[in-house]
Write a protein that holds these residues in place. Sequence first.
Motif, PDB file in Angstrom:
ATOM      1  N   CYS A  28       0.873  -1.318   0.074  1.00  0.00           N
ATOM      2  CA  CYS A  28      -0.173   0.057   0.061  1.00  0.00           C
ATOM      3  C   CYS A  28       0.870   1.279  -0.036  1.00  0.00           C
ATOM      4  CB  CYS A  28      -1.020  -0.055   1.306  1.00  0.00           C
ATOM      5  SG  CYS A  28      -0.361  -0.109   2.641  1.00  0.00           S
ATOM      6  N   GLU A  29       0.322   2.239  -0.474  1.00  0.00           N
ATOM      7  CA  GLU A  29       1.013   3.436  -0.408  1.00  0.00           C
ATOM      8  C   GLU A  29       0.517   4.633   0.484  1.00  0.00           C
ATOM      9  OE1 GLU A  29       3.663   3.562  -2.784  1.00  0.00           O
ATOM     10  OE2 GLU A  29       3.173   1.556  -3.122  1.00  0.00           O
ATOM     11  N   ASN A  30       1.281   5.430   0.899  1.00  0.00           N
ATOM     12  CA  ASN A  30       0.937   6.799   1.814  1.00  0.00           C
ATOM     13  C   ASN A  30      -0.124   6.127   3.207  1.00  0.00           C
ATOM     14  OD1 ASN A  30       0.116   9.046   2.193  1.00  0.00           O
ATOM     15  ND2 ASN A  30      -1.419   9.335   1.226  1.00  0.00           N
ATOM     16  N   ALA A  31       0.569   5.432   3.794  1.00  0.00           N
ATOM     17  CA  ALA A  31       0.000   4.732   4.722  1.00  0.00           C
ATOM     18  C   ALA A  31       0.393   4.884   6.181  1.00  0.00           C
ATOM     19  CB  ALA A  31      -0.022   3.270   4.640  1.00  0.00           C
ATOM     20  N   LEU A  32      -0.151   4.910   7.351  1.00  0.00           N
ATOM     21  CA  LEU A  32       0.117   4.785   8.624  1.00  0.00           C
ATOM     22  C   LEU A  32       0.354   3.391   9.005  1.00  0.00           C
ATOM     23  CD1 LEU A  32      -1.917   7.244  10.435  1.00  0.00           C
ATOM     24  CD2 LEU A  32       0.174   7.784   9.511  1.00  0.00           C
ATOM     25  N   VAL A  33       1.508   3.130   9.531  1.00  0.00           N
ATOM     26  CA  VAL A  33       1.608   1.554   9.903  1.00  0.00           C
ATOM     27  C   VAL A  33       1.805   1.712  11.571  1.00  0.00           C
ATOM     28  CG1 VAL A  33       3.309  -0.209   9.915  1.00  0.00           C
ATOM     29  CG2 VAL A  33       2.959   1.115   7.926  1.00  0.00           C
ATOM     30  N   ILE A  34       0.718   0.943  12.042  1.00  0.00           N
ATOM     31  CA  ILE A  34       0.648   0.949  13.574  1.00  0.00           C
ATOM     32  C   ILE A  34       0.922  -0.461  14.215  1.00  0.00           C
ATOM     33  CG2 ILE A  34      -1.107   1.443  15.424  1.00  0.00           C
ATOM     34  CD1 ILE A  34      -2.448   3.656  13.311  1.00  0.00           C
ATOM     35  N   PHE A  35       1.836  -0.559  14.845  1.00  0.00           N
ATOM     36  CA  PHE A  35       2.084  -1.785  15.617  1.00  0.00           C
ATOM     37  C   PHE A  35       1.463  -1.751  16.981  1.00  0.00           C
ATOM     38  CE2 PHE A  35       5.492  -1.803  12.600  1.00  0.00           C
ATOM     39  CZ  PHE A  35       5.449  -3.030  11.833  1.00  0.00           C
ATOM     40  N   TYR A  36       0.652  -2.266  17.488  1.00  0.00           N
ATOM     41  CA  TYR A  36      -0.139  -2.178  18.735  1.00  0.00           C
ATOM     42  C   TYR A  36      -0.249  -3.494  19.648  1.00  0.00           C
ATOM     43  CZ  TYR A  36      -4.145  -4.575  16.792  1.00  0.00           C
ATOM     44  OH  TYR A  36      -4.984  -5.099  16.276  1.00  0.00           O
ATOM     45  N   HIS A  37      -0.342  -3.168  20.878  1.00  0.00           N
ATOM     46  CA  HIS A  37      -0.043  -4.171  21.928  1.00  0.00           C
ATOM     47  C   HIS A  37      -1.069  -3.644  23.056  1.00  0.00           C
ATOM     48  CE1 HIS A  37       1.402  -7.600  24.503  1.00  0.00           C
ATOM     49  NE2 HIS A  37       1.423  -6.370  25.497  1.00  0.00           N
ATOM     50  N   ALA A  38      -1.974  -4.837  23.575  1.00  0.00           N
ATOM     51  CA  ALA A  38      -2.697  -4.563  24.766  1.00  0.00           C
ATOM     52  C   ALA A  38      -2.428  -5.327  25.718  1.00  0.00           C
ATOM     53  CB  ALA A  38      -4.250  -4.718  24.375  1.00  0.00           C
ATOM     54  N   GLU A  39      -2.426  -4.814  27.066  1.00  0.00           N
ATOM     55  CA  GLU A  39      -1.962  -5.526  28.214  1.00  0.00           C
ATOM     56  C   GLU A  39      -3.339  -5.761  29.193  1.00  0.00           C
ATOM     57  OE1 GLU A  39       1.344  -5.147  29.943  1.00  0.00           O
ATOM     58  OE2 GLU A  39       2.457  -4.723  27.954  1.00  0.00           O
ATOM     59  N   GLU A  40      -3.058  -6.761  29.840  1.00  0.00           N
ATOM     60  CA  GLU A  40      -4.398  -7.204  30.987  1.00  0.00           C
ATOM     61  C   GLU A  40      -4.898  -5.889  31.672  1.00  0.00           C
ATOM     62  OE1 GLU A  40      -5.445 -10.186  34.445  1.00  0.00           O
ATOM     63  OE2 GLU A  40      -3.316  -9.955  33.880  1.00  0.00           O
ATOM     64  N   ALA A  41      -4.201  -4.821  32.274  1.00  0.00           N
ATOM     65  CA  ALA A  41      -4.793  -3.606  32.722  1.00  0.00           C
ATOM     66  C   ALA A  41      -5.302  -2.715  31.651  1.00  0.00           C
ATOM     67  CB  ALA A  41      -3.182  -2.800  33.091  1.00  0.00           C
ATOM     68  N   ASP A  42      -4.912  -3.033  30.232  1.00  0.00           N
ATOM     69  CA  ASP A  42      -6.020  -1.969  29.522  1.00  0.00           C
ATOM     70  C   ASP A  42      -7.321  -2.670  29.378  1.00  0.00           C
ATOM     71  OD1 ASP A  42      -3.438  -0.837  28.756  1.00  0.00           O
ATOM     72  OD2 ASP A  42      -3.082  -2.165  27.174  1.00  0.00           O
ATOM     73  N   VAL A  43      -7.740  -3.724  29.484  1.00  0.00           N
ATOM     74  CA  VAL A  43      -8.976  -4.397  29.466  1.00  0.00           C
ATOM     75  C   VAL A  43      -9.935  -3.702  30.412  1.00  0.00           C
ATOM     76  CG1 VAL A  43     -10.320  -6.287  29.760  1.00  0.00           C
ATOM     77  CG2 VAL A  43      -8.185  -6.587  28.819  1.00  0.00           C
ATOM     78  N   GLY A  44      -9.532  -3.049  31.476  1.00  0.00           N
ATOM     79  CA  GLY A  44     -10.127  -2.472  32.635  1.00  0.00           C
ATOM     80  C   GLY A  44     -10.399  -0.976  32.295  1.00  0.00           C
ATOM     81  N   ARG A  45      -9.649  -0.501  31.339  1.00  0.00           N
ATOM     82  CA  ARG A  45      -9.873   0.766  31.079  1.00  0.00           C
ATOM     83  C   ARG A  45      -9.962   0.979  29.685  1.00  0.00           C
ATOM     84  NH1 ARG A  45      -4.319   3.265  30.437  1.00  0.00           N
ATOM     85  NH2 ARG A  45      -3.010   1.584  30.372  1.00  0.00           N
ATOM     86  N   ARG A  46     -10.743   0.173  28.918  1.00  0.00           N
ATOM     87  CA  ARG A  46     -10.949  -0.144  27.494  1.00  0.00           C
ATOM     88  C   ARG A  46     -11.264   1.152  26.640  1.00  0.00           C
ATOM     89  NH1 ARG A  46     -13.591  -4.639  23.966  1.00  0.00           N
ATOM     90  NH2 ARG A  46     -14.064  -3.358  22.077  1.00  0.00           N
ATOM     91  N   SER A  47     -12.219   2.051  27.326  1.00  0.00           N
ATOM     92  CA  SER A  47     -12.760   3.216  26.905  1.00  0.00           C
ATOM     93  C   SER A  47     -11.624   4.195  26.572  1.00  0.00           C
ATOM     94  CB  SER A  47     -13.806   3.586  27.535  1.00  0.00           C
ATOM     95  OG  SER A  47     -14.469   4.630  26.744  1.00  0.00           O
ATOM     96  N   ASN A  48     -10.931   4.465  27.705  1.00  0.00           N
ATOM     97  CA  ASN A  48      -9.838   5.305  27.468  1.00  0.00           C
ATOM     98  C   ASN A  48      -8.713   4.996  26.732  1.00  0.00           C
ATOM     99  OD1 ASN A  48     -11.363   6.803  29.667  1.00  0.00           O
ATOM    100  ND2 ASN A  48      -9.799   6.068  31.252  1.00  0.00           N
ATOM    101  N   VAL A  49      -8.159   3.825  26.775  1.00  0.00           N
ATOM    102  CA  VAL A  49      -7.179   3.357  25.707  1.00  0.00           C
ATOM    103  C   VAL A  49      -7.651   3.403  24.385  1.00  0.00           C
ATOM    104  CG1 VAL A  49      -5.942   1.425  25.035  1.00  0.00           C
ATOM    105  CG2 VAL A  49      -6.207   1.685  27.469  1.00  0.00           C
ATOM    106  N   LEU A  50      -8.977   3.029  23.996  1.00  0.00           N
ATOM    107  CA  LEU A  50      -9.379   3.243  22.468  1.00  0.00           C
ATOM    108  C   LEU A  50      -9.205   4.599  22.156  1.00  0.00           C
ATOM    109  CD1 LEU A  50     -11.844   0.498  22.424  1.00  0.00           C
ATOM    110  CD2 LEU A  50      -9.764   0.671  21.473  1.00  0.00           C
TER     111      LEU A  50
END
Length: 89
Positions: A28-50
């Motif tokens: 693809c051309e002209n793209a943002l490449v995003i490598f992401y990772h979620a941790e157990e603590a992120d599940v409890g604050r899902r809305s804020n993380v997203l």
Amino acid sequence: MFYAPSFWFKTYEKVLEDVPDTDIEESCENALVIFYHAEEADVGRRSNVLTKFIKNVKWLSGKFGTRNLVLHSFNHLSSQRHLLTSPES
């Protein structure tokens, strides 16, 4: 998260048992490449993380004038991946 004038990828190995095995090679051309990772603590604050994730993506896509995104999850490297492998997580 970074901008790539050009980005190429090819599938390597299936890591989830309940997902069909696919062989894909794309670019693809002209793209943002995003490598992401979620941790157990992120599940409890899902809305804020997203919310923060989306704001950062929107900001960077606006900076480079692109709507093309490549998302790559690194959850498969986590010892807690069992908590984060479903689409609902």
